[in-house]
Design a protein around this motif. Structure first.
Motif, mmCIF file in Angstrom:
data_model
loop_
_atom_site.group_PDB
_atom_site.id
_atom_site.type_symbol
_atom_site.label_atom_id
_atom_site.label_comp_id
_atom_site.label_asym_id
_atom_site.label_seq_id
_atom_site.Cartn_x
_atom_site.Cartn_y
_atom_site.Cartn_z
ATOM 1 N N GLN A 77 -28.619 6.854 -19.557
ATOM 2 C CA GLN A 77 -29.106 6.704 -20.942
ATOM 3 C C GLN A 77 -28.121 5.699 -21.662
ATOM 4 O O GLN A 77 -28.222 5.583 -22.868
ATOM 5 N N ARG A 78 -26.891 5.228 -21.188
ATOM 6 C CA ARG A 78 -26.102 4.307 -21.935
ATOM 7 C C ARG A 78 -25.535 5.296 -23.010
ATOM 8 O O ARG A 78 -25.144 4.521 -24.203
ATOM 9 N N ILE A 79 -25.351 6.547 -23.108
ATOM 10 C CA ILE A 79 -24.306 7.241 -23.990
ATOM 11 C C ILE A 79 -23.059 6.969 -23.852
ATOM 12 O O ILE A 79 -22.461 7.076 -22.563
ATOM 13 N N SER A 80 -22.229 6.820 -24.908
ATOM 14 C CA SER A 80 -21.033 6.529 -24.858
ATOM 15 C C SER A 80 -19.900 7.267 -25.489
ATOM 16 O O SER A 80 -18.642 7.254 -25.553
ATOM 17 N N THR A 81 -20.509 8.375 -26.280
ATOM 18 C CA THR A 81 -19.646 9.053 -27.017
ATOM 19 C C THR A 81 -18.521 10.019 -26.178
ATOM 20 O O THR A 81 -19.209 10.707 -25.261
ATOM 21 N N PRO A 82 -17.375 10.070 -26.546
ATOM 22 C CA PRO A 82 -16.560 11.035 -25.857
ATOM 23 C C PRO A 82 -16.607 12.474 -26.184
ATOM 24 O O PRO A 82 -16.317 13.386 -25.370
ATOM 25 N N TRP A 83 -17.442 12.618 -27.126
ATOM 26 C CA TRP A 83 -17.751 14.097 -27.599
ATOM 27 C C TRP A 83 -18.714 14.804 -26.495
ATOM 28 O O TRP A 83 -18.829 15.937 -26.711
ATOM 29 N N LEU A 84 -19.409 13.965 -25.861
ATOM 30 C CA LEU A 84 -20.252 14.550 -24.827
ATOM 31 C C LEU A 84 -19.415 14.398 -23.220
ATOM 32 O O LEU A 84 -19.393 15.336 -22.830
ATOM 33 N N TYR A 85 -18.715 13.374 -23.109
ATOM 34 C CA TYR A 85 -18.086 13.591 -21.794
ATOM 35 C C TYR A 85 -16.865 14.288 -21.718
ATOM 36 O O TYR A 85 -16.866 15.011 -20.438
ATOM 37 N N VAL A 86 -16.104 14.281 -22.696
ATOM 38 C CA VAL A 86 -14.935 15.189 -22.565
ATOM 39 C C VAL A 86 -15.337 16.750 -22.231
ATOM 40 O O VAL A 86 -14.664 17.401 -21.391
ATOM 41 N N PRO A 87 -16.205 17.378 -22.965
ATOM 42 C CA PRO A 87 -16.435 18.670 -22.768
ATOM 43 C C PRO A 87 -17.216 18.787 -21.473
ATOM 44 O O PRO A 87 -17.000 19.911 -20.691
ATOM 45 N N LEU A 88 -18.008 17.823 -20.945
ATOM 46 C CA LEU A 88 -18.719 17.906 -19.602
ATOM 47 C C LEU A 88 -17.648 17.984 -18.415
ATOM 48 O O LEU A 88 -17.712 18.587 -17.516
ATOM 49 N N ALA A 89 -16.404 17.098 -18.888
ATOM 50 C CA ALA A 89 -15.454 17.042 -17.718
ATOM 51 C C ALA A 89 -14.610 18.321 -17.782
ATOM 52 O O ALA A 89 -14.408 18.743 -16.510
ATOM 53 N N LEU A 90 -14.170 18.721 -18.833
ATOM 54 C CA LEU A 90 -13.622 20.163 -19.167
ATOM 55 C C LEU A 90 -14.379 21.330 -18.343
ATOM 56 O O LEU A 90 -13.778 22.216 -17.605
ATOM 57 N N VAL A 91 -15.825 21.328 -18.808
ATOM 58 C CA VAL A 91 -16.274 22.590 -18.231
ATOM 59 C C VAL A 91 -16.716 22.484 -16.755
ATOM 60 O O VAL A 91 -16.725 23.394 -16.008
ATOM 61 N N SER A 92 -16.879 21.026 -16.216
ATOM 62 C CA SER A 92 -17.115 20.918 -14.653
ATOM 63 C C SER A 92 -15.922 21.499 -13.885
ATOM 64 O O SER A 92 -15.894 21.946 -12.756
ATOM 65 N N TRP A 93 -14.539 20.890 -14.656
ATOM 66 C CA TRP A 93 -13.262 21.474 -13.747
ATOM 67 C C TRP A 93 -13.228 22.907 -13.733
ATOM 68 O O TRP A 93 -12.831 23.582 -12.843
ATOM 69 N N TYR A 94 -13.527 23.592 -15.089
ATOM 70 C CA TYR A 94 -13.200 25.084 -15.064
ATOM 71 C C TYR A 94 -14.568 25.768 -14.130
ATOM 72 O O TYR A 94 -14.245 26.562 -13.332
ATOM 73 N N ALA A 95 -15.677 24.976 -14.042
ATOM 74 C CA ALA A 95 -16.855 25.812 -13.263
ATOM 75 C C ALA A 95 -16.499 25.800 -11.825
ATOM 76 O O ALA A 95 -16.675 26.549 -11.059
ATOM 77 N N LEU A 96 -16.067 24.563 -11.335
ATOM 78 C CA LEU A 96 -15.384 24.425 -9.934
ATOM 79 C C LEU A 96 -14.144 25.454 -9.597
ATOM 80 O O LEU A 96 -14.293 25.921 -8.450
ATOM 81 N N HIS A 97 -13.339 25.454 -10.524
ATOM 82 C CA HIS A 97 -12.189 26.606 -10.433
ATOM 83 C C HIS A 97 -12.754 28.074 -10.256
ATOM 84 O O HIS A 97 -12.519 28.545 -9.409
ATOM 85 N N GLU A 98 -13.929 28.434 -11.063
ATOM 86 C CA GLU A 98 -14.345 29.584 -11.034
ATOM 87 C C GLU A 98 -15.136 29.818 -9.656
ATOM 88 O O GLU A 98 -15.384 30.979 -9.335
ATOM 89 N N ALA A 99 -15.806 28.597 -9.260
ATOM 90 C CA ALA A 99 -16.507 28.736 -7.968
ATOM 91 C C ALA A 99 -15.830 28.854 -6.760
ATOM 92 O O ALA A 99 -16.440 29.540 -6.101
ATOM 93 N N GLY A 100 -14.307 28.737 -6.805
ATOM 94 C CA GLY A 100 -13.840 28.742 -5.773
ATOM 95 C C GLY A 100 -13.399 27.461 -4.927
ATOM 96 O O GLY A 100 -12.651 27.536 -3.906
ATOM 97 N N ILE A 101 -13.774 26.302 -5.698
ATOM 98 C CA ILE A 101 -13.600 24.999 -4.923
ATOM 99 C C ILE A 101 -12.399 24.413 -5.894
ATOM 100 O O ILE A 101 -12.345 24.756 -7.056
ATOM 101 N N HIS A 102 -11.605 23.700 -5.145
ATOM 102 C CA HIS A 102 -10.503 23.038 -5.816
ATOM 103 C C HIS A 102 -11.219 22.300 -6.908
ATOM 104 O O HIS A 102 -11.570 21.165 -6.479
ATOM 105 N N PRO A 103 -10.527 22.333 -8.018
ATOM 106 C CA PRO A 103 -10.879 21.874 -9.180
ATOM 107 C C PRO A 103 -10.627 20.359 -9.348
ATOM 108 O O PRO A 103 -11.301 19.596 -10.184
ATOM 109 N N THR A 104 -9.889 19.789 -8.427
ATOM 110 C CA THR A 104 -9.482 18.151 -8.624
ATOM 111 C C THR A 104 -10.817 17.528 -8.094
ATOM 112 O O THR A 104 -10.913 16.375 -8.353
ATOM 113 N N LEU A 105 -11.587 18.199 -7.517
ATOM 114 C CA LEU A 105 -12.734 17.632 -6.866
ATOM 115 C C LEU A 105 -13.818 17.157 -8.069
ATOM 116 O O LEU A 105 -14.488 16.400 -7.880
ATOM 117 N N ALA A 106 -13.544 17.991 -9.094
ATOM 118 C CA ALA A 106 -14.553 17.352 -10.514
ATOM 119 C C ALA A 106 -13.984 16.019 -10.710
ATOM 120 O O ALA A 106 -14.784 15.064 -11.059
#
Length: 420
Positions: A202-231
């Motif tokens: 959708q060509r959205i460029s605001t970091p206010w969306l991408y930074v939370p998505l990155a942090l939550v995806s990292w945390y979700a993989l950590h809690e899922a049991g997968i090494h979070p660097t894969l995020a």
């Protein structure tokens, strides 16, 4: 577009070269620190807890560099891999064939050698993966410092090889070091990835969306049991690399400009500082060349990487499956294959993950010492070979320049003779 891609590659190489130099300094500092009279303070620093209670994250400073900062490194690797696959060197199947084939040989051969040497040793069920990765920053730094007179195609080949190599290592981390899997958290991570991809579409460029998505995806993989660097690598591969009409830079390019200096200049050196502190005492040196686990790592990296990369490259070229990089001879490719034995960052990470549950931690120390010693040996041997090859290439360039000068001087002389 071709000019832009090449300029981006040059910028990437320059940044990784500087980062590699800082990485070497950080690793040397860690080794000196832990083996000095103040070594206990180094251990205290690495084991200092930094917990975030509301999120149930109870990690040490060393864990944060391994799980957190390396996610940024893998994000940059994902961006670079995506760019190479879509608009770069790996977009053309014929040009991509050789580094891809070489990377496969540089993964399979070290793994087989490590398994053969260390078979039956505690931790080798996953420890065989320690020597499969080439360190991008370290290898490029050595190439930049000692291979400046080698054709630029050497840098492209080594970079493409290392990027594909790291992708395989990332997949191995996901497969080998996922023990307990939480489906709910995995779905949460997948939702974050889908949101990132949709926002890119959708060509959205605001970091206010991408930074939370990155942090939550990292945390979700950590809690899922997968090494979070894969995020990191997942988000990098989901980022758009093609320019829209009227767009000066694609999102992947903008993010690389922003994040890569942080990754190369801060994240990777800090990881090296926290991961390279191996006590090089008499016990470690005594077992380094007698313990089968350590020998598996040493031979896997030094022999496996060199023979795997060069051997399968030579075979692919001779069979006509791939083409040799422009301006490079087989001796040049052998020197680059030796640089491929520099394992460092990812190898240290895999050593910590694979051997964490083996005895009292001495296996981790021994494996990490083997990685460090072998990486240093590969960098010295590769440097010597590159310097020698650089003199050969310079002599050829000087000879061609002299020949052109002689021909240029001879033409007017012949013209004057004919006039007379």
């Amino acid at each position: 577009m071709i000019t832009q891609v090449r300029s981006e590659l040059s910028r990437y190489l320059r940044t990784e070269t500087v980062g590699g130099s800082i990485l070497l300094i950080a690793a040397a500092a860690a080794l000196l620190w832990v083996n000095s009279p103040w070594g206990d303070s180094y251990v205290t620093m690495t084991e200092t807890p930094l917990a975030i209670a509301p999120l149930h994250l109870d990690l040490t400073l060393a864990d944060w560099t391994k799980d957190g900062l390396l996610a940024i490194f893998f994000f940059v690797a994902g961006l670079e891999l995506k760019r190479e696959l879509v608009v770069g060197e790996l977009a053309d199947p014929k040009r991509a064939a050789l580094p891809i084939i070489a990377a496969i040989g540089g993964v399979v051969t070290p793994a087989l050698i490590a398994l053969a040497v260390g078979f039956g040793e505690p931790g080798m069920d996953r420890g065989w993966a320690i020597p499969v990765a080439t360190d991008i920053a370290f290898a490029l730094a050595v190439l930049a410092m000692t291979g400046s007179r080698i054709p630029t195609s050497a840098r492209v080949f080594l970079l493409s090889l290392a990027v594909v190599d790291d992708l395989v290592a990332i997949i191995l981390i996901a497969v080998l070091f996922t023990t307990t899997l939480s489906l709910l958290w995995l779905l949460a991570a997948a939702a974050c990835f889908a949101g990132w991809a949709l926002a890119q579409h959708q060509r959205i460029s605001t970091p206010w969306l991408y930074v939370p998505l990155a942090l939550v995806s990292w945390y979700a993989l950590h809690e899922a049991g997968i090494h979070p660097t894969l995020a990191g690598v997942a988000l990098g591969l989901l980022t758009r690399v093609r320019l829209d009409p009227g767009e000066e830079q694609a999102p992947a390019t903008r993010l690389e400009h922003l994040v890569q200096p942080i990754s190369a200049g801060l994240c990777v050196p800090l990881f090296a500082l926290f991961a390279s502190g191996v006590p090089l005492n008499g016990r470690v040196f005594g077992e380094l060349f007698s313990d089968r686990l350590a020998l598996a790592v040493i031979l896997g990296l030094l022999l496996g990487k060199t023979l795997g990369i060069f051997g399968i490259s030579w075979l692919a070229i001779r069979l006509g499956v791939a083409k040799r990089p422009a301006g490079l001879g087989y001796r040049d490719m052998f020197a680059l294959s030796v640089l491929g034995a520099i394992g460092f960052t990812v190898s240290l990470l895999v050593a910590e993950l694979a051997l964490a549950d083996v005895d009292d931690g001495s296996a981790v120390e021994l494996a990490k010492a083997a990685v460090l010693v072998t990486s240093m040996a590969a960098s010295l041997a590769g440097s010597a070979l590159l310097l020698r090859r650089g003199r050969v290439h310079q002599a050829r360039r000087d000879a061609r320049a002299l020949q052109r000068k002689s021909e240029a001087e001879a033409v007017p002389g012949q013209g004057e003779g004919s006039t007379k």
